[in-house]
Design an enzyme around this catalytic site. Structure first.
Site: not given
Length: 608
Positions: A2, A27, A74, A98-99, A480, A484, A487, A503, A603
């Site tokens: 946050c 955030r 968040w 925040n936390g 990656e 992406k 996301e 496999h 982020k």
């Protein structure tokens, strides 16, 4: 995750808090809120969803007052509703947080047993109640905070506002970042320098366990044992103009297109082009010459940058690399000692799991290096040596330019390690550095393919699943690419080592499955293309990302081909990341998702 801001100002606080929160929305954007003191009383405005909803609320019902706190959330505990939005209030106390307060259920039971009525599902509300109870028993705000903080277990950054106290904010940090900003007759609290950039560049970072009593004349800082301490004031290089998208529709698009420039800045920092050598100041502290292994730890995209670097360190420096995801590393009791060196990678420099892993290694005597994009961050301050990326602030939640700049720094470290270990000849180093000097121009050429990538992304937007394949350094790029796409577009995607296709993943292949094959023409190109042929034989819809010779040699197996310029092996992972980013970006744009602020993400991951 946050975002927090607090203001003791000389003009109305609410509009300034909103301005700061716009810089912190990366955030978290599940909800937002602001509280100010109006004639000595706490008055709040809160809204579910994006910050613009809070702005609309304030337009309809403005807040006066020159003292206030704000928050962009968040969600961890409790759904992203108005009632769960910060600031929370209990009696004369309002708090933003925040936390995670890990023992909040026990504290909640205690508060309820004492007769308090709780209004939210959050862990944060208990903090306000505990402090309010202590004040009701006769303690001052300062005494109440000192009394309550030791009872809170977990990670937190707090900013507290008190009724009747126009000239007081109290902030505290344990595991989550918080900074004090110094103005002229004004003082501020913020999650980071970006939050404070509209107001001041004079910053004091609270250290682990610190709490601060802030008035307009300054700040008194206390450590976790309540001893008064002096923390240094520094000048932040962050400017208040960072939120401009320029001519781009999204921050992510802007940041993708900034890569030629920022890669040039980063490479020039770490390479001596005239001598054609890596030039990493302070790298000697990492003891490359005498190492038997290098430990690399990170999260998310930064972990994938480290995975690319593993190939480089082992190839060019003959240095074994043990790499792990930080959330796993911190709990598996890895043997670490004074003869070890550990390297930590984080865009924000505040990633909770990465920071915890750093502290574990430091406690066991390892030398600590950090690759960060925020030189003032906690990870940077706690490392023995810091290797900053020169990416500039990255606002889009999905990392782009930070990732490629991390790769640039890691390439320099790998070459310097090879030289120090005596396994990389001067001639070979000169050749590799000369190849890396071409990165900015190659990046420009890769971005020149955007129109073609946009066209192939439109049918991808109709897919439900996708597969990315690659070998060697292209395997982390496959991971990656899948990350992406997930996301940004919410399409399920997986990245695999191409040799693992038989496999298990090959069972997924049909005509509806887009398969991205990352395969420059290199020493293992034929192996990768043989895997691609297996996909083609089963009707898979193939997009091949390769170079000109690779495109000629593959035949007609691929339905679409992205053809990049020829380049060396050490350059390829940096440049091939760009089309991977553009594919995810344009697919998401076609689907209409929120590119810069994808759902459920933030982020800076400052909680477990």
């Amino acid at each position: 995750m946050c975002g927090i801001v607090g203001i003791l100002g000389d003009i109305e606080a609410a509009p300034r808090i909103i301005d700061s929160l716009k810089r912190l929305e990366y955030r978290g954007y599940d909800s937002a809120g602001v509280a100010t003191l109006v004639e000595g009383k706490i008055v709040r405005r809160r809204a579910e969803g994006k910050l613009r909803n809070l702005e609309n609320s304030l337009e309809n019902a403005p807040l006066s007052g020159t003292s206030g706190i704000g928050h962009t959330r968040w969600a961890t505990h409790g759904a992203p509703t108005v009632s769960n939005a910060h600031p929370h209030q209990a009696g004369a106390v309002s708090v933003v947080h925040n936390g995670i307060i890990e023992n909040y259920l026990d504290l909640r039971d205690e508060i309820v047993a004492a007769g308090a009525i709780l209004d939210t599902e959050t862990d944060t509300e208990v903090v306000a109640h505990l402090i309010n109870i202590a004040m009701a028993e006769g303690m001052s705000p300062k005494e109440a905070v000192a009394h309550v903080l030791p009872r809170l277990k977990g990670a937190f950054a707090l900013a507290l506002l008190f009724e009747g106290e126009e000239n007081l904010l109290i902030g505290a940090r344990k595991g989550s970042p918080l900074a004090v900003g110094h103005g002229e007759g004004e003082m501020f609290l913020g999650s980071d320098a970006i939050a404070l950039s509209p107001f001041t560049d004079r910053i004091t970072y609270l250290e682990e366990g610190d709490w601060a009593v802030v008035t307009r004349s300054g700040a008194e800082i206390f450590d976790q044992d309540n001893n008064k301490v002096i923390r240094p004031e520094s000048r932040s290089s962050v400017t208040s103009s960072l939120m401009d998208k320029g001519n781009y529709k999204h921050f992510m698009a802007k940041e993708i297109h900034e890569q030629p420039e920022v890669l040039g800045h980063t490479l020039s920092r770490y390479f001596d082009y005239s001598a054609k050598t890596a030039r990493v100041d302070g790298a000697q502290a990492l003891k490359f010459k005498d190492l038997s292994r290098l430990i690399v730890t990170a999260c998310g995209t930064a972990y994938l940058a480290g995975l690319v670097a593993k190939y480089w360190f082992e190839k060019y420096a003959r240095l074994p690399v043990e790499i792990d995801i930080a959330s796993e590393f911190r709990y598996r009791e890895t043997p670490v000692g004074e003869r070890d060196t550990a390297l930590f990678i984080s865009q924000s420099g505040e990633t909770a799991d990465t920071l915890a892993s750093l502290r574990y290694c430091k406690e066991h005597g390892a030398a600590i290096g950090a690759i960060v994009n925020v030189p003032e961050s906690t990870i940077a301050r706690e490392a023995d040596m810091v290797f900053p990326t020169i990416a500039g602030p990255e606002i889009g939640v999905a990392s782009t330019k930070a990732f490629t700049c991390q790769l640039a720094v890691l390439a320099a470290l790998a070459l310097q390690a090879g030289r120090e270990r005596g396994v990389l000849s001067p001639e070979r180093e000169h050749s590799l550095v000369a190849e890396l000097t071409e990165v900015p121009s190659l990046a420009l050429k890769a971005l020149g393919l955007e129109a073609d990538i946009e066209r192939l992304s439109q049918p991808l937007s109709k897919a439900n699943n996708a597969l990315y394949l690659g070998r060697a350094t292209n395997f982390p790029l496959a991971l990656e690419g899948a990350l992406k796409l997930k996301e940004l577009s919410y399409i399920h995607a997986e990245g695999y080592a191409a040799g693992e296709l038989k496999h298990g993943p090959i069972a997924l292949i049909d005509e509806n499955m887009p398969v991205f094959v990352i395969a420059p023409y290199d020493g293992i190109y034929e192996k990768t293309v043989s895997n691609m042929q297996e996909v083609a034989a089963r009707g898979g819809n193939i997009v091949l990302i390769t170079d000109q010779r690779g495109a000629r040699e593959c035949g007609n197996a691929a339905q679409n081909t992205v053809v990049l310029p020829d380049m060396s092996d050490i350059v390829a992972p940096i440049i091939y990341a760009l089309p991977v980013q553009l594919i995810a970006y344009h697919t998401a744009v076609f689907m209409g998702t929120d590119v810069d602020q994808p759902r459920n993400l933030a982020k800076s991951v400052t909680v477990e």
